[in-house]
Design an enzyme around this catalytic site. Structure first.
Site, PDB file in Angstrom:
ATOM      1  N   ASP A 303       1.049  -1.475   0.239  1.00  9.13           N
ATOM      2  CA  ASP A 303      -0.025   0.383   0.178  1.00  9.13           C
ATOM      3  C   ASP A 303       0.897   0.886  -0.049  1.00  9.13           C
ATOM      4  O   ASP A 303       1.605   1.839   1.093  1.00  9.13           O
ATOM      5  CB  ASP A 303      -0.896  -0.120   1.275  1.00  9.13           C
ATOM      6  CG  ASP A 303      -1.653   1.296   1.575  1.00  9.13           C
ATOM      7  OD1 ASP A 303      -1.679   2.282   0.317  1.00  9.13           O
ATOM      8  OD2 ASP A 303      -2.814   1.215   2.513  1.00  9.13           O
ATOM      9  N   HIS A 402      20.230  12.190 -16.865  1.00 12.98           N
ATOM     10  CA  HIS A 402      19.442  11.391 -17.073  1.00 12.98           C
ATOM     11  C   HIS A 402      20.134  11.834 -18.846  1.00 12.98           C
ATOM     12  O   HIS A 402      19.653  10.794 -19.642  1.00 12.98           O
ATOM     13  CB  HIS A 402      18.382  12.517 -17.144  1.00 12.98           C
ATOM     14  CG  HIS A 402      17.767  12.352 -16.213  1.00 12.98           C
ATOM     15  ND1 HIS A 402      17.052  11.329 -15.632  1.00 12.98           N
ATOM     16  CD2 HIS A 402      17.246  12.983 -14.998  1.00 12.98           C
ATOM     17  CE1 HIS A 402      16.658  11.249 -14.089  1.00 12.98           C
ATOM     18  NE2 HIS A 402      16.138  12.694 -14.083  1.00 12.98           N
TER      19      HIS A 402
END
Ligand code: MEV
Length: 419
Positions: A303, A402
């Site tokens: 969760d 990135h």
């Protein structure tokens, strides 16, 4: 994911011995997708066809998805990757990660490799004590007297709580103690008596168990206090389920983006100090922690909303948000020391593991049998991910990193602002 105390669980897939798993897989990134599956099968000791079946499109039949939530019209897929090189408490862990953000998995694997040269991560977690809250108001007469009557009935209340979760008690868990808080709303002056039942939920996430306990005790508490029930529900501020992890990395190993290791170490500490000073930075620093925790937790069917809510509330427990991870230099030993503490209400037995083939596979790959063991590993994942982010930020910067990764893959960079 929530647990269902009333469901009859099927036996889980047999665990692999800890020493059967290897997390250091050189050249993994350069392989084709099919070759990676074959290598993970070898490294994990799991049959390749089981990996392929669990990760194939449609592995979760729509009819099963329809049993999970309401108004289902289809399935929604995410990439499933493996975070490499992690070693926690001397055991190699292949970390399943389901996430859409580029660079998370590569950055994690890079720093996990640095840490494993020095023994990897050490981690531990407290037993899974979850708080069931019952809030009462309009308590007749004196709040202290009502609280006294509840305290006097502790034995009876704990017995009643345990009677509501017999299967949990059979597994060695159950309600352990009560505590009381007297609360007053500032503007209206309304008072609340808040009863906490501290429930050991063993290997469960605990939401349904705690909610069951809260709802079972509420009528008796209303009677004892001559008050009115406002609500009964678990608290996601799981500060009795803290997981800790730490690592030590030699300064020289931290060299990055052309910056020498000892300087990187000092800048990483400075980066942590900044996060400990500036709430705006602390939130982003903590996002870096949760990048790793959430990616693994998603693959493991946890969760994630509960983990996020608990982690950020814990980070702000002093009234100001502070970094979940901490980095300081040990100048004598020329090491960077990393540590983390955060609440992690996780499960190794939730119903999603029974229902979702990808989640079942993720648990088998990671190989944690107990929820406390899983919490420790996830704390190490968060620490590793956080260090990877800060190391890049204080050296070549996130955008360049990135782009380098994407250039290597031959794709246009997803984060390229000019794209
Ligand atoms: C990006 O997803 C996460 C970072 O912003 C975390 C950080 O700033 O520490 C790079």
């Amino acid at each position: 994911m929530t647990d269902r105390d009333d469901a009859t669980p099927k036996p889980l897939e047999p665990p692999l011995p800890d020493d059967a798993r290897r997390s250091r897989l050189p050249g993994f990134r350069e392989l084709t997708l099919a070759e990676r599956v074959a290598l993970v099968a070898r490294a994990s000791g799991l049959p390749q066809h089981e990996l392929e079946a669990a990760l194939a499109p449609g592995a979760l039949p729509p009819a099963k998805a329809d049993r999970l939530i309401e108004n289902v019209i289809g399935l929604f897929e995410l990439p499933f990757a493996i975070g490499l090189n992690l070693r926690v408490n001397g055991v190699d862990r292949l970390v399943p990660m389901a996430v859409e953000e580029p660079s998370i998995v590569a950055a994690f694997s890079r720093v996990a490799r640095l840490a494993r040269e020095r023994d990897g991560f050490h981690a531990a977690a407290a037993p899974a004590l979850t708080v069931a809250q019952i809030h009462l108001t309009d308590v007749a007469g004196d709040l202290d007297a009502a609280a006294g009557r509840v305290e006097a009935a502790t034995g009876e209340l704990l017995e009643e709580a345990n009677a509501s979760v017999p299967r949990l008690v059979a597994r060695g868990g159950g309600a352990r103690r009560l505590s009381l808080r007297r609360l007053k709303h500032g503007e209206s002056g309304q008072t609340f008596l808040c009863v906490h039942v501290h429930v050991d939920v063993v290997d469960a996430m605990g939401a349904n168990l705690a909610n069951t306990v809260a709802e079972r005790l509420a009528p008796r508490l209303a009677e004892l206090t001559a008050g009115r029930i406002v609500m009964g529900i678990l608290s996601n501020l799981a500060d009795e389920r803290l997981a800790h992890a730490r690592c030590e990395i030699p300064w020289d190993a931290l060299a990055f983006g052309g910056v020498p290791g000892p300087l990187v170490a000092r800048r990483v500490e400075e980066g942590w100090r900044l996060a400990d000073t500036d709430p705006y930075r602390a939130v982003t620093h903590n996002k870096g922690v949760m990048n790793g925790v959430d990616a693994a937790a998603t693959a493991l069917g946890q969760d994630v909303r509960a983990l996020e809510a608990g982690a950020h509330a814990w980070a702000a427990r002093d009234g100001r948000i502070r970094p979940l991870s901490r980095f300081v230099c040990d100048t004598e030993r020329e090491r960077l020391l990393g540590e983390i503490a955060l609440p992690l209400a996780v499960t190794t037995v939730g119903h999603l593991r029974q229902l979702h083939p990808g989640v079942a596979l993720a648990h088998r790959l990671l190989g944690c049998q107990r929820a406390s063991e899983l919490a420790g590993v996830l704390a190490a994942v968060g620490l590793c991910q956080s260090l990877a982010a800060v190391q890049v930020l204080v050296t070549e910067g996130i955008q360049r990193g990135h782009m380098r990764l994407h250039a290597r893959k031959g794709d246009p960079p997803a984060h390229d602002p000019s794209a």
